[in-house]
Design an enzyme around this catalytic site. Structure first.
Site, PDB file in Angstrom:
ATOM      1  N   SER A 150      10.859  13.964   9.834  1.00  0.00           N
ATOM      2  CA  SER A 150       9.418  14.837   9.852  1.00  0.00           C
ATOM      3  C   SER A 150       8.395  14.082  11.022  1.00  0.00           C
ATOM      4  O   SER A 150       8.611  12.882  11.044  1.00  0.00           O
ATOM      5  CB  SER A 150       8.793  14.817   8.545  1.00  0.00           C
ATOM      6  OG  SER A 150       7.539  15.247   8.662  1.00  0.00           O
ATOM      7  N   TYR A 175       5.800  10.295   0.569  1.00  0.00           N
ATOM      8  CA  TYR A 175       6.592  11.104   0.930  1.00  0.00           C
ATOM      9  C   TYR A 175       7.038  10.673   2.487  1.00  0.00           C
ATOM     10  O   TYR A 175       8.327  10.689   2.830  1.00  0.00           O
ATOM     11  CB  TYR A 175       6.169  12.656   1.003  1.00  0.00           C
ATOM     12  CG  TYR A 175       6.969  13.434   1.942  1.00  0.00           C
ATOM     13  CD1 TYR A 175       8.452  13.973   1.438  1.00  0.00           C
ATOM     14  CD2 TYR A 175       6.559  13.725   3.261  1.00  0.00           C
ATOM     15  CE1 TYR A 175       9.221  14.715   2.370  1.00  0.00           C
ATOM     16  CE2 TYR A 175       7.335  14.669   4.001  1.00  0.00           C
ATOM     17  CZ  TYR A 175       8.520  14.983   3.591  1.00  0.00           C
ATOM     18  OH  TYR A 175       9.232  15.705   4.478  1.00  0.00           O
ATOM     19  N   LYS A 179      10.708   9.101   4.583  1.00  0.00           N
ATOM     20  CA  LYS A 179      11.192   9.288   5.870  1.00  0.00           C
ATOM     21  C   LYS A 179      11.362   8.322   7.008  1.00  0.00           C
ATOM     22  O   LYS A 179      12.460   8.195   7.682  1.00  0.00           O
ATOM     23  CB  LYS A 179      10.529  10.383   6.631  1.00  0.00           C
ATOM     24  CG  LYS A 179      10.628  11.797   5.678  1.00  0.00           C
ATOM     25  CD  LYS A 179      11.747  12.493   5.659  1.00  0.00           C
ATOM     26  CE  LYS A 179      11.928  13.731   4.820  1.00  0.00           C
ATOM     27  NZ  LYS A 179      13.087  14.302   4.359  1.00  0.00           N
TER      28      LYS A 179
HETATM   29  P1  NAD Z   1      13.213  22.726  -0.082  1.00  0.00           P
HETATM   30  O1  NAD Z   1      12.755  21.963  -1.205  1.00  0.00           O
HETATM   31  O2  NAD Z   1      13.085  24.280   0.103  1.00  0.00           O
HETATM   32  O3  NAD Z   1      14.764  22.410   0.028  1.00  0.00           O
HETATM   33  C1  NAD Z   1      15.241  21.006  -0.315  1.00  0.00           C
HETATM   34  C2  NAD Z   1      16.314  21.446  -1.277  1.00  0.00           C
HETATM   35  O4  NAD Z   1      16.794  20.123  -2.030  1.00  0.00           O
HETATM   36  C3  NAD Z   1      15.962  22.261  -2.446  1.00  0.00           C
HETATM   37  O5  NAD Z   1      16.875  23.300  -2.535  1.00  0.00           O
HETATM   38  C4  NAD Z   1      15.885  21.374  -3.613  1.00  0.00           C
HETATM   39  O6  NAD Z   1      16.480  22.237  -4.892  1.00  0.00           O
HETATM   40  C5  NAD Z   1      17.200  20.392  -3.156  1.00  0.00           C
HETATM   41  N1  NAD Z   1      17.246  19.141  -3.897  1.00  0.00           N
HETATM   42  C6  NAD Z   1      15.791  18.294  -4.186  1.00  0.00           C
HETATM   43  N2  NAD Z   1      16.174  17.348  -4.879  1.00  0.00           N
HETATM   44  C7  NAD Z   1      17.685  17.309  -4.934  1.00  0.00           C
HETATM   45  C8  NAD Z   1      18.359  16.408  -5.679  1.00  0.00           C
HETATM   46  N3  NAD Z   1      18.142  15.186  -5.978  1.00  0.00           N
HETATM   47  N4  NAD Z   1      19.888  16.757  -5.389  1.00  0.00           N
HETATM   48  C9  NAD Z   1      20.394  17.798  -4.817  1.00  0.00           C
HETATM   49  N5  NAD Z   1      19.505  18.675  -4.203  1.00  0.00           N
HETATM   50  C10 NAD Z   1      18.088  18.458  -4.298  1.00  0.00           C
HETATM   51  O7  NAD Z   1      12.777  22.011   1.506  1.00  0.00           O
HETATM   52  P2  NAD Z   1      12.760  22.453   2.851  1.00  0.00           P
HETATM   53  O8  NAD Z   1      11.365  22.733   3.331  1.00  0.00           O
HETATM   54  O9  NAD Z   1      13.923  23.059   3.118  1.00  0.00           O
HETATM   55  O10 NAD Z   1      13.159  20.868   3.298  1.00  0.00           O
HETATM   56  C11 NAD Z   1      14.310  20.368   3.774  1.00  0.00           C
HETATM   57  C12 NAD Z   1      14.124  18.893   4.292  1.00  0.00           C
HETATM   58  O11 NAD Z   1      13.623  19.090   5.427  1.00  0.00           O
HETATM   59  C13 NAD Z   1      13.608  17.924   3.157  1.00  0.00           C
HETATM   60  O12 NAD Z   1      14.263  16.842   3.347  1.00  0.00           O
HETATM   61  C14 NAD Z   1      12.262  18.008   3.879  1.00  0.00           C
HETATM   62  O13 NAD Z   1      11.576  16.541   3.463  1.00  0.00           O
HETATM   63  C15 NAD Z   1      12.194  18.017   5.375  1.00  0.00           C
HETATM   64  N6  NAD Z   1      11.390  18.487   5.971  1.00  0.00           N
HETATM   65  C16 NAD Z   1      10.779  19.750   5.684  1.00  0.00           C
HETATM   66  C17 NAD Z   1       9.590  20.272   6.405  1.00  0.00           C
HETATM   67  C18 NAD Z   1       8.801  21.498   5.989  1.00  0.00           C
HETATM   68  O14 NAD Z   1       7.771  21.668   6.384  1.00  0.00           O
HETATM   69  N7  NAD Z   1       9.343  22.311   5.175  1.00  0.00           N
HETATM   70  C19 NAD Z   1       8.941  19.424   7.479  1.00  0.00           C
HETATM   71  C20 NAD Z   1       9.569  18.324   7.842  1.00  0.00           C
HETATM   72  C21 NAD Z   1      10.864  17.727   6.953  1.00  0.00           C
HETATM   73  C1  WQD Z   2      -1.397  22.438   8.322  1.00  0.00           C
HETATM   74  C2  WQD Z   2      -2.746  22.367   8.624  1.00  0.00           C
HETATM   75  C3  WQD Z   2      -4.018  21.336   6.796  1.00  0.00           C
HETATM   76  C4  WQD Z   2      -3.163  24.023   3.580  1.00  0.00           C
HETATM   77  C5  WQD Z   2       3.074  18.687   5.963  1.00  0.00           C
HETATM   78  C6  WQD Z   2       3.640  17.484   5.904  1.00  0.00           C
HETATM   79  C7  WQD Z   2       4.853  17.299   6.944  1.00  0.00           C
HETATM   80  C8  WQD Z   2       5.866  18.193   6.772  1.00  0.00           C
HETATM   81  C9  WQD Z   2       5.031  19.713   6.846  1.00  0.00           C
HETATM   82  C10 WQD Z   2       7.294  18.527   4.710  1.00  0.00           C
HETATM   83  C11 WQD Z   2      -3.431  21.099   7.955  1.00  0.00           C
HETATM   84  C12 WQD Z   2      -4.311  22.784   6.997  1.00  0.00           C
HETATM   85  C13 WQD Z   2      -3.128  23.410   4.882  1.00  0.00           C
HETATM   86  C14 WQD Z   2      -4.473  24.840   3.019  1.00  0.00           C
HETATM   87  C15 WQD Z   2      -5.492  23.967   5.127  1.00  0.00           C
HETATM   88  N1  WQD Z   2       6.539  18.320   5.310  1.00  0.00           N
HETATM   89  N2  WQD Z   2      -4.346  23.380   5.501  1.00  0.00           N
HETATM   90  N3  WQD Z   2      -5.541  24.859   4.051  1.00  0.00           N
HETATM   91  O1  WQD Z   2       0.081  18.786   6.623  1.00  0.00           O
HETATM   92  O2  WQD Z   2       0.746  19.424   8.952  1.00  0.00           O
HETATM   93  O3  WQD Z   2       2.578  18.818   7.080  1.00  0.00           O
HETATM   94  O4  WQD Z   2       4.232  19.861   5.884  1.00  0.00           O
HETATM   95  O5  WQD Z   2       7.999  18.535   4.293  1.00  0.00           O
HETATM   96  O6  WQD Z   2       5.548  15.907   6.415  1.00  0.00           O
HETATM   97  O7  WQD Z   2       2.836  16.337   5.898  1.00  0.00           O
HETATM   98  O8  WQD Z   2       1.360  20.853   6.969  1.00  0.00           O
HETATM   99  O9  WQD Z   2       0.736  23.238   6.309  1.00  0.00           O
HETATM  100  O10 WQD Z   2       0.063  21.482   4.738  1.00  0.00           O
HETATM  101  O11 WQD Z   2      -1.081  21.874   6.883  1.00  0.00           O
HETATM  102  O12 WQD Z   2      -6.328  23.964   5.871  1.00  0.00           O
HETATM  103  O13 WQD Z   2      -4.397  25.193   2.077  1.00  0.00           O
HETATM  104  O14 WQD Z   2      -3.279  23.476   7.641  1.00  0.00           O
HETATM  105  O15 WQD Z   2      -5.186  20.488   6.765  1.00  0.00           O
HETATM  106  O16 WQD Z   2      -4.342  20.980   9.195  1.00  0.00           O
HETATM  107  P1  WQD Z   2       1.112  19.181   7.262  1.00  0.00           P
HETATM  108  P2  WQD Z   2       0.406  21.777   6.022  1.00  0.00           P
END
Ligand code: NAD
Ligand code: WQD
Length: 398
Positions: A150, A175, A179
């Site tokens: 991330s 969190y 990572k």
């Molecule tokens: P998500 O929660 O939709 O998907 C994660 C999946 O993992 C879910 O289906 C959940 O049921 C499963 N899971 C959780 N714990 C588990 C466990 N112990 N064993 C097996 N399965 C498990 O999240 P996402 O948004 O699709 O994110 C996927 C990955 O990407 C995550 O590792 C997250 O940290 C990373 N990531 C997401 C974002 C974002 O903004 N969505 C940003 C950066 C990184």
């Molecule tokens: C985006 C912008 C908030 C909600 C996070 C995790 C990152 C990654 C993605 C996942 C920010 C603003 C948000 C609201 C707002 N993670 N905001 N009102 O914080 O950039 O990233 O999600 O697994 O690791 O840190 O994403 O969508 O929460 O926020 O004003 O109700 O929107 O302050 O500036 P962020 P976000």
């Protein structure tokens, strides 16, 4: 480059938001998949939707490398409801599918705020779970992994746009620290595996052939802000409870499930005072995983091993107000919002320098901000209660 011959990819967390879009993209590219998910933050319905979309895709573009469009969901996507902490459960998956050649590892917990309240749960699932997975992979000689990292690993970066060489910091939340630690763990594993291989080769006599190649290839993908949904409107993000992230929150405001958006602070050192982020369409992000798999194949074919890290972002930052305007445009009316104090841990600007991924992975985000907002709105409007809303059938595009 297309997969040859159809490789099987284990996708952990494949029922989740990014995982489900990636499973579809893999199938469309000619890969086979196996999915592991404990369904703690998702539902099996997402795989039924993948199946529907894949069947439509394969029927309209027949190709020898694609799986049969008429396969059932169970046959197309072997699924194991297994926790990544469950070693015996993971062993069973690899025993049942010895053809697995690589893993894309999404599974884990991802709520930043929650991670501050229950850090041990986050360290346990994300770190212990991943170490468990890596150990089982070693046991089955599967040494290729694409890992979901991330942009949060950059903390509050000194330069925008952020290159991969920007310092990796102790991050802003437990969190985020999972990572950071996992990036180190995977890098260490790659380094140790290359040394182990060198040692094995040194010990061999001239005629002997190395029994095992111990070397790992890993790609760490640092996602910026994934958003949007599949353009069909039947697959998207289905957050449990009140969304933490900006775009799903706005989508819930638009369907009337939430009253108004709180804009977290308008006193940041940015043009309009709100934070800037690099929002990336989830379909582009899914394609980034296919590109990473192909990169690992090229590396292996060239006898090169190790750990690579790439930013996946567009390179363009938008403020919170920009996003409210863009999504309001997609919805066709102004969405209510109010400025509230800053959210602890937010940094002013996270915008990617994606040039390394553009060049090395031959990957570039294709979709526009307007497409991202239109696709998110189509998904949310058609499925106001997420996957609990309606049976999957693909509506005509508007
Ligand atoms: P998500 O929660 O939709 O998907 C994660 C999946 O993992 C879910 O289906 C959940 O049921 C499963 N899971 C959780 N714990 C588990 C466990 N112990 N064993 C097996 N399965 C498990 O999240 P996402 O948004 O699709 O994110 C996927 C990955 O990407 C995550 O590792 C997250 O940290 C990373 N990531 C997401 C974002 C974002 O903004 N969505 C940003 C950066 C990184
Ligand atoms: C985006 C912008 C908030 C909600 C996070 C995790 C990152 C990654 C993605 C996942 C920010 C603003 C948000 C609201 C707002 N993670 N905001 N009102 O914080 O950039 O990233 O999600 O697994 O690791 O840190 O994403 O969508 O929460 O926020 O004003 O109700 O929107 O302050 O500036 P962020 P976000």
């Amino acid at each position: 480059m297309s997969p040859s011959p159809k490789q099987t990819i284990l996708v952990t967390g494949g029922c989740g938001y990014i995982g489900s879009h990636t499973v579809l993209r893999l199938l469309e590219t000619g890969y086979k998949v196996v999915v592991v998910d404990n369904l703690s933050n998702s539902s099996y319905e997402s795989l039924r939707r993948v199946h529907t979309l894949y069947a439509a895709f394969a029927a309209s573009s027949p190709s020898a490398i694609l799986e049969d469009a008429s396969l059932s969901v169970e046959a197309l996507i072997p699924f194991f409801q297994v926790d990544i902490l469950d070693r015996a459960g993971l062993v069973k998956v690899f025993e049942t599918h010895p053809e697995i050649s690589s893993v894309i590892h999404f599974a884990g917990r991802k709520a930043v705020g929650e991670s501050g309240r229950i850090p041990l749960d986050y360290y346990n699932v994300n770190i212990s779970g991943t170490v468990n997975l890596l150990q089982v992979m070693e046991e089955f000689n599967v040494r290729k992994i694409v890992f979901s990292s991330s942009a949060t690993v950059y903390g509050n970066p000194p330069h925008i746009p952020i290159p991969e060489t920007s310092p990796i910091v102790a991050s802003m939340s437990p969190y985020g620290r999972t990572k950071v630690f996992l990036e180190h763990i995977i890098k260490d594993l790659c380094t140790a595996s290359v040394l182990k291989q060198e040692q094995q080769l040194k010990e061999l006599k001239d005629q002997e052939v190395a029994k095992t190649n111990y070397e790992w290839n890993a790609v760490l993908l640092r996602y910026f802000n994934p958003a949007g949904a599949h353009p069909s409107g039947i697959m998207g993000e289905d957050p449990q409870g009140i969304p933490n992230n900006l775009m799903p929150f706005l989508a819930q405001v638009a369907v009337g499930n939430l009253e108004k958006l709180s804009v977290f602070g308008n006193d940041y050192p940015t043009e309009d005072g709100t934070c800037i982020r690099d929002y990336l369409h989830v379909v582009d992000l899914a394609q980034g995983h296919v590109a990473a798999l192909e990169k690992m194949e090229q590396q292996q074919a060239a006898g090169q091993y190790g750990c690579l890290a790439y930013n996946l972002g567009t390179g363009t930052g938008y403020s919170v107000f920009d996003m409210v305007r863009a999504f309001s445009k997609a919805v066709g009316r102004d969405l209510p919002s109010v400025v509230t104090p800053r959210r602890p841990g937010d940094v002013p600007n996270l915008t990617a320098d994606p040039r390394l991924a553009n060049k090395d992975l031959n990957w570039k985000a294709q979709k526009t901000l307007d497409e991202m907002c239109a696709d998110l709105w189509r998904w949310q409007r058609n499925n106001p209660r997420g996957y609990n809303s309606t049976p999957a059938s693909i509506p005509a595009l508007d």
